[in-house]
Write a protein that holds these residues in place. Sequence first.
Motif, mmCIF file in Angstrom:
data_model
loop_
_atom_site.group_PDB
_atom_site.id
_atom_site.type_symbol
_atom_site.label_atom_id
_atom_site.label_comp_id
_atom_site.label_asym_id
_atom_site.label_seq_id
_atom_site.Cartn_x
_atom_site.Cartn_y
_atom_site.Cartn_z
ATOM 1 N N THR A 274 0.988 -1.144 -0.032
ATOM 2 C CA THR A 274 -0.173 -0.258 0.198
ATOM 3 C C THR A 274 0.953 1.058 -0.255
ATOM 4 O O THR A 274 0.684 2.482 0.327
ATOM 5 N N ALA A 275 2.814 1.146 -0.686
ATOM 6 C CA ALA A 275 3.034 2.204 -0.809
ATOM 7 C C ALA A 275 1.981 3.910 -1.115
ATOM 8 O O ALA A 275 2.772 4.405 -1.352
ATOM 9 N N ASN A 276 1.504 3.463 -2.849
ATOM 10 C CA ASN A 276 1.055 4.453 -3.045
ATOM 11 C C ASN A 276 -0.871 4.661 -2.758
ATOM 12 O O ASN A 276 -1.656 4.878 -3.557
ATOM 13 N N THR A 277 -1.578 3.567 -1.949
ATOM 14 C CA THR A 277 -2.844 3.661 -2.157
ATOM 15 C C THR A 277 -3.711 3.240 -1.036
ATOM 16 O O THR A 277 -2.732 2.981 0.527
ATOM 17 N N GLU A 278 -4.676 3.308 -0.596
ATOM 18 C CA GLU A 278 -5.312 2.885 1.011
ATOM 19 C C GLU A 278 -5.904 1.895 0.656
ATOM 20 O O GLU A 278 -6.415 1.185 -0.519
ATOM 21 N N VAL A 279 -6.079 0.931 1.732
ATOM 22 C CA VAL A 279 -6.765 -0.520 1.523
ATOM 23 C C VAL A 279 -7.533 -1.094 2.914
ATOM 24 O O VAL A 279 -7.102 -0.132 4.123
ATOM 25 N N LYS A 280 -8.737 -0.774 3.569
ATOM 26 C CA LYS A 280 -10.033 -0.776 3.966
ATOM 27 C C LYS A 280 -9.898 -2.772 3.876
ATOM 28 O O LYS A 280 -10.331 -3.486 2.255
ATOM 29 N N LEU A 281 -9.956 -3.306 5.072
ATOM 30 C CA LEU A 281 -10.706 -5.061 4.816
ATOM 31 C C LEU A 281 -11.510 -5.249 5.854
ATOM 32 O O LEU A 281 -11.425 -4.722 7.319
ATOM 33 N N LYS A 282 -12.796 -5.393 5.262
ATOM 34 C CA LYS A 282 -13.411 -5.419 6.096
ATOM 35 C C LYS A 282 -14.550 -6.917 6.408
ATOM 36 O O LYS A 282 -13.913 -7.698 5.250
#
Length: 129
Positions: A51-59
Amino acid sequence: KTMISSYMIMTALATTALAKGSTECRFSEPTGARQCFGAVGQLLMFHLPNTANTEVKLKKDNKYIILKIVKNQIVTQHEEFMNQSELFTNGTFKLGNAMKRHSGDYLLEEFGSNGTFLKKVNVHLEIQG
């Protein structure tokens, strides 16, 4: 016949996962749905996208956010995983020892640095005990 074949494949996958000593679920693959099997007490690891240049959501189970990562930094983490988890820079999220309550449906959503949606990955985790 199809049900028997499916059962045999699922049993083989579960046996392979149980023999490893750790449960590793991959969320870093392209968009799609996956299944992951493990046993109570095994080390549980999720392989997330870097995720160096991103956003991650884990549900989990579409009820609560397990984790939110922005530029390789944990921004939000569910209290259940606070003291037993660790995030590595390669995207590996070590959750500690697997428990039956970890079983469920996980959804990973990845967004670009400008907020644009990039991908969605579903993983069904089954912890057998």
